[in-house]
Scaffold this active site. Structure first.
Site, PDB file in Angstrom:
ATOM      1  N   PHE A 116       0.815  -1.204   0.000  1.00 37.03           N
ATOM      2  CA  PHE A 116       0.000   0.000   0.000  1.00 37.03           C
ATOM      3  C   PHE A 116       0.855   1.264   0.000  1.00 37.03           C
ATOM      4  CE2 PHE A 116      -2.562  -3.301   2.077  1.00 37.03           C
ATOM      5  CZ  PHE A 116      -3.628  -3.328   1.188  1.00 37.03           C
TER       6      PHE A 116
ATOM      7  N   HIS B  27     -15.480  -1.512  19.803  1.00 38.37           N
ATOM      8  CA  HIS B  27     -15.209  -0.284  19.064  1.00 38.37           C
ATOM      9  C   HIS B  27     -16.480   0.478  18.688  1.00 38.37           C
ATOM     10  CE1 HIS B  27     -11.189  -2.399  17.936  1.00 38.37           C
ATOM     11  NE2 HIS B  27     -11.111  -1.792  19.108  1.00 38.37           N
TER      12      HIS B  27
END
Length: 410
Positions: A36, A212
């Site tokens: 990436f 989360h």
């Protein structure tokens, strides 16, 4: 099982922690696949400056201290994947499928490919890629969570390990070969590995999908919208409110209802209530284990970890623990705590519940709230954009259970 080389896929906190720990614990070569952006170049520059990657314990008690230099760092899978007995995806869940498509042509016969953490639906997503590329000889595994709370201090150089879980669960496909990969992972990570009976158990036991989004949801009720100075960004885990802890408990109860419905058909003992998981994972790091709320706010492994924020004066999203200026910041409701943990977590569990005719009121409420902030309708129009089983050809509960209990390749 012994390996001559492993490859770690990723360039973030977990990947840069795993690479030196695995190299030191296994004594084998470790390569890094970092496809990436400019990650590979940045990693090579950091390694050259520091002489290797270093995972260093923060404070006392975590027992982590490892430094090693990966043999090779590349953005080309052909340069690092061949010869790897184990390939570990330490990546956000949204990168799993694309990365698998890149690496599968270069995998050795019978190699193990795993995700750390697996998140919801990793098994059927990966199995689809392997089948499409006629590589069903490749074996799969997944870990329930990252073993560490960790943050990069200097990219390609030093990672601080803030806390270490006491154990982490793993599951494999084929399930019958768990006895081969689990002992290797114990040596690799240097901690006990629990053995889940199947990867569907890990999908439901994904604690990130509860913690989360649940905490982000609680922040939305207490934050007045005014920006923070860099020193005032709230703690994430240790800033949990009593009402937030109630939401986390209710999310966990919804998952337990799914477990109860499915458990006669397969072993889901690894799907523990959130409070039980927290105490088992962190043990003595929790000063007050009397309630779910107190266990979060007194957990030493969570100390100092801030809520995700974005700078209100710039377009770039920044994490609070990486900010180096004195700007103004707002809570970031598009961060991975929603953008990953809803479509690769809660939405997956909710899709399974729908198959099983199980009501999940709190999961539905949090998904709807998160979707509004992400511009998605994961309960309706955009459900197929999540990693739900229905999107991978598993349209009924019987098909899902059959897939989960397969022990042999077709």
């Amino acid at each position: 099982m012994n390996v001559d080389k492993i490859t770690v896929c990723g360039g973030g906190n977990g990947a840069q922690t795993l690479a030196p720990i695995a190299a030191c614990n296994l004594g084998c070569a470790v390569d890094l696949y970092a496809p990436f952006g400019d990650e590979a170049g940045r990693l090579r520059s950091g390694l050259a400056a520091h002489g290797g990657l270093e995972a260093t314990a923060h404070g006392s008690g975590s027992g982590v201290q490892a430094k090693a230099r990966p043999r090779r760092v590349a953005a080309d899978p052909a340069a690092v994947i061949p010869g790897s007995g184990v390939v570990m995806l330490v990546l956000p869940a949204f990168a799993h499928e694309g990365t698998l498509r890149q690496i599968v042509p270069f995998l050795d016969e019978g190699a193990w490919v795993g995700a750390m953490p697996a998140r919801g639906g990793f098994d059927y997503c990966a199995a689809k890629v392997l089948k499409e590329q006629d590589r069903e000889d490749v074996r799969l595994f997944g870990l329930q969570t990252l073993p560490w709370a960790c943050r990069i201090e200097d990219y390609g150089q030093i990672v601080r390990v803030l806390g270490v879980k006491k154990m982490v669960d793993v599951a494999s496909r084929p399930a019958a070969q768990i006895g081969e990969i689990a002992p290797l992972l114990e040596r690799m990570l240097g901690l006990p590995i629990g053995r889940a009976a199947n990867l569907l158990a890990l999908t439901l036991a994904n604690t990130g999908q509860l913690i989360h989004p649940g905490i982000m949801h609680s922040f939305s009720a207490t934050w007045d919208g005014r920006p923070f100075g860099v020193e005032d960004v709230p703690l994430f885990y240790q800033g949990l409110s009593q009402e937030g802890a109630k939401t986390l408990a209710e999310l966990s109860d919804d998952v337990q209802a799914i477990r109860t419905r499915l458990e006669p058909a397969l072993d889901l003992s690894a799907v523990r209530p959130l409070f039980d998981w927290l105490l088992q994972s962190y043990g003595d790091a929790i000063a007050d284990p009397s309630t779910l709320h107190s266990a979060f706010i007194t957990n030493r492994a969570y100390a100092g970890l801030k809520a995700p924020v974005r700078e209100v004066t710039a377009d770039a999203v920044q994490r609070a623990d990486r900010v180096r200026n004195s700007g103004q910041f707002a809570l970031d409701f598009r961060a991975r705590y929603l953008a990953e943990d809803v479509p690769f977590g809660l939405a997956v569990s909710r899709a399974i519940a729908k198959m099983a005719d199980v009501q999940t009121p709190t999961i539905d409420r949090v998904i709807a709230w998160a979707g509004a902030r992400l511009g998605k309708d994961y309960l309706g129009r955009d459900a197929g954009q999540a990693r739900i089983p229905q999107a991978y050809g598993l349209g009924s509960l019987d098909q899902l259970l059959s897939f989960a209990t397969e022990t042999e390749r077709r």
